[in-house]
Design a protein around this motif. Structure first.
Motif, short mmCIF file in Angstrom:
data_model
loop_
_atom_site.label_atom_id
_atom_site.label_comp_id
_atom_site.label_asym_id
_atom_site.label_seq_id
_atom_site.Cartn_x
_atom_site.Cartn_y
_atom_site.Cartn_z
N PHE A 69 0.85 -1.19 0.00
CA PHE A 69 0.00 0.00 0.00
C PHE A 69 0.89 1.24 0.00
O PHE A 69 2.09 1.17 0.24
CB PHE A 69 -0.96 0.00 1.20
N PHE A 71 0.77 5.70 0.97
CA PHE A 71 0.10 6.74 1.76
C PHE A 71 0.56 8.08 1.21
O PHE A 71 1.76 8.35 1.12
CB PHE A 71 0.49 6.59 3.23
N GLY A 74 -2.64 11.83 3.17
CA GLY A 74 -4.02 11.95 3.62
C GLY A 74 -4.76 10.63 3.64
O GLY A 74 -5.58 10.38 4.52
N GLN A 75 -4.46 9.76 2.68
CA GLN A 75 -5.17 8.49 2.55
C GLN A 75 -4.19 7.35 2.30
O GLN A 75 -3.09 7.56 1.79
CB GLN A 75 -6.16 8.55 1.37
N PHE A 76 -4.66 6.14 2.65
CA PHE A 76 -3.93 4.92 2.32
C PHE A 76 -4.56 4.32 1.07
O PHE A 76 -5.78 4.27 0.94
CB PHE A 76 -4.02 3.92 3.47
N TYR A 77 -3.73 3.84 0.17
CA TYR A 77 -4.22 3.25 -1.09
C TYR A 77 -3.66 1.84 -1.24
O TYR A 77 -2.44 1.62 -1.14
CB TYR A 77 -3.79 4.09 -2.28
N SER A 78 -4.56 0.90 -1.49
CA SER A 78 -4.14 -0.47 -1.75
C SER A 78 -3.41 -0.54 -3.08
O SER A 78 -3.68 0.25 -3.98
CB SER A 78 -5.38 -1.37 -1.77
N PRO A 110 -4.57 -11.39 -1.27
CA PRO A 110 -5.01 -10.91 -2.59
C PRO A 110 -3.85 -10.72 -3.57
O PRO A 110 -4.05 -10.86 -4.78
CB PRO A 110 -5.69 -9.58 -2.28
N PRO A 250 8.28 -6.23 6.49
CA PRO A 250 7.87 -4.98 5.86
C PRO A 250 9.07 -4.10 5.52
O PRO A 250 10.12 -4.19 6.15
CB PRO A 250 7.02 -4.33 6.95
N GLU A 252 9.35 -0.04 4.60
CA GLU A 252 8.61 1.22 4.38
C GLU A 252 9.59 2.31 3.97
O GLU A 252 10.60 2.53 4.64
CB GLU A 252 7.86 1.60 5.66
N VAL A 254 10.04 6.41 2.25
CA VAL A 254 9.43 7.70 1.95
C VAL A 254 10.10 8.28 0.72
O VAL A 254 11.33 8.44 0.69
CB VAL A 254 9.57 8.67 3.15
N VAL A 260 4.56 7.75 1.01
CA VAL A 260 5.09 6.58 1.70
C VAL A 260 4.71 5.32 0.92
O VAL A 260 3.56 5.16 0.50
CB VAL A 260 4.50 6.49 3.13
N HIS A 262 4.75 1.19 1.28
CA HIS A 262 4.92 0.08 2.22
C HIS A 262 5.00 -1.22 1.41
O HIS A 262 4.02 -1.64 0.79
CB HIS A 262 3.73 0.03 3.19
#
Lengths: 338, 278
Positions: A69, A71, A74-78, A110, A250, A252, A254, A260, A262
Motif C-alpha cells: 500500500f 500513503f 491523507g489516505q492509504f491506497y491499496s 489478494p 515490511p 517502508e 518515503v 510513503v 509500504h
C-alpha cells in the motif's frame, strides 16, 4: 482428465506463448539456469530433465519484493498487482506440490491470488531422480498429483513424442485450438514405470524418514540443535530457494515527494533478529532454536495436518545452496541416526 | 480476501501515563460494524506513516464513533515517531486481530495478575467486570518495579473503588506493598480462592504465576496468558510471531496455559526453559 498425443512439445509451448507470457528454465550462458520469458517464435528444444532450477516458481506468485500500500499524506491506497496472463512451462512435480502448498497458505492473500489466478501451470513428469531429490519419499513426485497442474507432459518411452494430460478446464481451453488427438495407450504404464524408477533411485534416502520420525517424537536434543546451529551462517540461502518458504518483512520508504510506500520483502526465520522485539526480548535468540524452527516447519506433523502435506517437497535445493552443509540431508538425515 | 491496507486513524489526544508511556485516544475514520466486536485482549496494527506498523492492545475497544484508547510505551523507532505526533495527525489502523480473554465470569472466581505494561491488555476486561457488577468474582494483583512504572493511573483509581485490587512494587516505599505479585499469592488464594487465572506481563512473571496457581489448585486449563511476539502482518502470513506450530497473531496473543505448554512441548514443571526458548 483427458490425455492427448503431442508429437512436438515445442509446438505446445509456442501456442501457449501466443496469448500469454510464458516462462521456462533456460541456461543464462554463465553457468546458471533461470526462469526466462520465451516468445511464441522460439524453437529451442525443451530440456525437462535434470535437477530442478536453483529457484523455484514461487517468485511468480509470492513476489520477492512488492508494494502492499501507499500513503499520500491523507489516505492509504491499496496496491494490488495487475498481472497479464502467464504460463509457467516445465514445472517438476515437486514444485507443483509446493505451489499447491502455498496456494493453501496464501488462500486469503489478494496479492498472491491475483498472480496465481492469471497463471497456467504446465508440468512435466520426471523419468529419472535428480541428484538431491527425494520426492517419492514425501509423496510429491515424480508423478504430478491430480489437480496440481493445468497441463502435464509425459515423455513417451518410444521416442515418439509426448502425452499431454489435461488437469483443469483452463488447461483444456488453452489447448483447444491445437485439436490434439486423444490417446492414452501406454501412458499410465509409462508413468508407473517412471515412478518406480525414481522411487528405486531414492531408496537410499529412506533414512530421512527416520529423521522425520525423530523430529516429531521430540527425540532431538537441544544440544543437537545447537550443534547444528553452529553450522548455520544465517545467509538465508535455504529460505530463498525453498519453494514453500513464505516469511516476509515490511519495508517502508518515503519518496522525495513525501509519499510513503509500504512493501513486503522475503525474510528468513534463520536471521538472528527474525523474532527480536523492540524491548530486546528475542524468543529465538540462538542459532539452534532457529534451525530447529526451520525444520519443524518443514516436517512437523501439526503443519502437515494443517496443509495436507509436509512443508518439504523433496527438491533438495537446500542441500545444494547451504554453505554449512545443513540442508535436508545434513539435518534430517543426521538426527535420525541412532 | 484479507486487506493489508490500513484504514485511516486520527490521533485525538494523549497524556503521560507511566514512565515512557502515554495513554492515547484514537478515532477510526468511518468505523464499521466489526469494530464493535472487538474483545478485551485483542490487538490492532498501528501504522505510523513513513516508519511502519506495529501491534498494540486496546485499553478500551472502539465505540460506535470509532473512538478507542491504547496505552503505549516508548520502546523503539515506531513509538519514538508516534510520541512526536500531535492531536489531529493521521495514522493507519488494521484490526481487531487475535484472540482475546475469555469472558466467562459467573460462576468463576477470577484472579487477574498483571506486571508493568501487562495491565493494558486486561483493562477492558476489568472494566467489563466492573460494569457488569461482577466485582465480587474478580480480583487483581498488579506489580511493577517502581511506582513511576505503573500505568493506567486514572483507571486504577476507579477500579480500586470497585474491586479487590492489590498493588505491589519491587522497590516499595514505606506503607506500600513490596515484592512481585507472586509474593502475595498465599494471601490472595486464602481470601478470594480463585479458580481461574488471567495473566499478562513479562514471561517470567506469567510462568511463575501460572505455576504457582497450579500449585494452589487451579487447573492449567483455567489459566490464560498473553504472549508478546514480533508481528508484522497480524493475519498469520509473515511468519514472525510463531510459537511452535501456532501464530500468536491468529491463535493468540491470549493462550490457554495447557495449550501453550503443548505448543512448546513442555509440561508445567519444566516450562521455564520452554518459555525461554519458545
Amino acid at each position: 482428465m483427458s490425455t492427448h498425443e503431442l508429437a512436438e512439445v515445442e509446438r505446445l509451448r509456442r501456442h501457449l506463448a501466443q496469448s500469454r507470457r510464458l516462462y521456462e528454465v533456460r541456461d543464462d550462458g554463465q553457468g546458471g539456469r533461470h526462469w526466462q520469458e520465451v516468445g511464441p517464435k522460439d524453437f529451442t528444444p525443451l530440456e525437462p530433465e535434470g535437477d530442478p532450477p536453483p529457484f523455484s516458481a514461487k517468485l511468480f506468485f509470492f513476489a520477492e519484493r512488492e508494494l502492499l500500500f501507499r500513503f499520500d499524506g491523507g489516505q492509504f491506497y491499496s496496491s494490488l498487482p495487475e498481472v497479464r496472463p502467464q504460463a509457467i512451462f516445465g514445472l517438476h512435480a515437486c514444485d507443483l506440490q509446493a505451489i499447491a502448498y502455498q496456494d493453501r497458505f496464501f488462500a486469503q492473500d489478494p496479492h498472491y491470488q491475483a498472480r496465481r489466478h492469471a497463471t497456467l501451470l504446465v508440468g512435466v513428469e520426471c523419468r529419472e531422480s535428480c541428484s538431491n531429490g527425494f520426492c517419492s519419499l514425501v509423496e510429491s513426485g515424480p508423478l504430478v498429483g491430480d489437480g496440481l497442474a493445468d497441463l502435464v507432459l509425459v515423455r513417451r518411452d518410444d521416442a515418439r513424442g509426448w502425452w499431454l494430460r489435461v488437469g483443469s478446464a483452463a488447461g483444456a481451453e488453452a489447448i483447444r485450438e491445437l485439436r490434439l488427438p486423444t490417446n492414452l495407450d501406454g501412458c499410465q504404464a509409462t508413468r508407473e514405470s517412471n515412478a518406480a524408477r525414481v522411487a528405486l533411485a531414492q531408496l537410499h534416502d529412506r533414512e530421512l524418514l527416520d529423521g522425520v520420525a525423530a523430529l516429531n517424537a521430540g527425540q532431538v536434543s537441544a544440544d543437537t540443535w545447537e550443534t547444528l546451529g553452529t553450522h548455520c551462517f544465517g545467509c538465508s540461502g535455504c529460505t530463498q530457494v525453498c519453494p514453500t518458504c513464505s516469511c516476509f518483512a515490511p519495508l517502508e520508504q518515503v519518496g522525495a515527494s513525501g509519499e510513503v510506500q509500504h512493501e513486503r520483502v522475503w525474510d528468513s526465520c534463520l536471521y538472528e533478529g527474525f523474532q527480536a522485539e523492540a524491548s530486546g526480548h528475542n524468543p529465538s535468540a540462538s542459532p539452534g532454536q532457529r534451525v530447529q524452527r526451520f525444520w519443524l516447519h518443514k516436517f512437523g506433523e501439526p503443519f502437515r495436518e494443517q496443509f495436507g502435506h509436509y512443508g518439504c517437497v523433496g527438491c533438495g535445493r537446500c542441500d545444494r545452496v547451504c554453505p554449512g552443509g545443513i540442508g535436508v540431508h545434513g539435518v534430517i538425515g543426521e538426527v535420525g541416526r541412532p | 480476501m484479507i486487506d493489508l491496507t490500513p484504514r485511516k486513524l486520527h490521533l485525538l489526544d494523549s497524556y503521560e501515563d507511566g514512565r515512557d508511556a502515554r495513554h492515547f485516544s484514537f478515532r477510526i475514520d468511518f468505523p464499521q460494524a466489526h469494530d464493535l466486536a472487538t474483545m478485551p485482549g485483542q490487538f490492532f496494527m498501528l501504522a505510523v506513516p513513513g516508519v511502519g506498523e506495529a501491534p498494540f492492545t486496546y485499553v478500551s475497544p472502539p465505540n460506535l464513533y470509532g473512538h478507542f484508547n491504547a496505552l503505549i510505551r516508548r520502546m523503539g523507532n515506531l513509538t519514538d515517531a508516534l510520541f512526536a505526533l500531535r492531536p489531529g495527525d493521521t495514522l493507519g489502523y488494521r484490526g481487531p486481530f487475535g484472540k482475546g480473554w475469555p469472558l466467562f465470569f459467573s460462576p468463576r472466581r477470577v484472579l487477574v495478575v498483571a506486571g508493568g505494561c501487562g495491565l493494558a491488555p486486561l483493562a477492558g476486561l476489568i472494566d467489563e467486570a466492573s460494569r457488569e457488577h461482577l466485582s465480587s468474582r474478580l480480583s487483581v494483583v498488579y506489580g511493577a518495579r517502581r511506582d513511576e512504572d505503573q500505568i493506567l493511573a486514572r483507571e486504577r483509581l476507579r477500579w480500586k473503588l470497585a474491586i479487590p485490587f492489590i498493588e505491589t512494587l519491587d522497590d516499595a516505599a514505606a506503607g506500600q506493598r513490596r515484592g512481585t505479585p507472586l509474593d502475595h499469592f498465599d494471601e490472595v488464594f486464602a481470601t478470594v480462592q480463585p479458580d481461574t487465572l488471567l495473566c499478562c506481563g513479562p514471561e517470567s512473571l506469567m510462568l511463575g504465576a501460572a505455576r504457582a496457581s497450579v500449585e494452589h489448585g487451579i487447573q492449567p486449563s483455567r489459566i490464560w496468558v498473553s504472549l508478546e511476539r514480533r508481528m508484522h502482518c497480524g493475519v498469520g502470513l509473515c511468519g514472525h510471531c510463531y510459537i511452535g506450530a501456532s501464530y500468536a497473531c491468529l491463535d493468540g496473543p491470549t493462550y490457554r496455559y495447557d495449550r501453550f505448554l503443548a505448543l512448546t512441548g513442555a509440561t508445567d514443571s519444566c516450562a521455564a526453559p520452554a518459555l525461554q526458548r519458545c
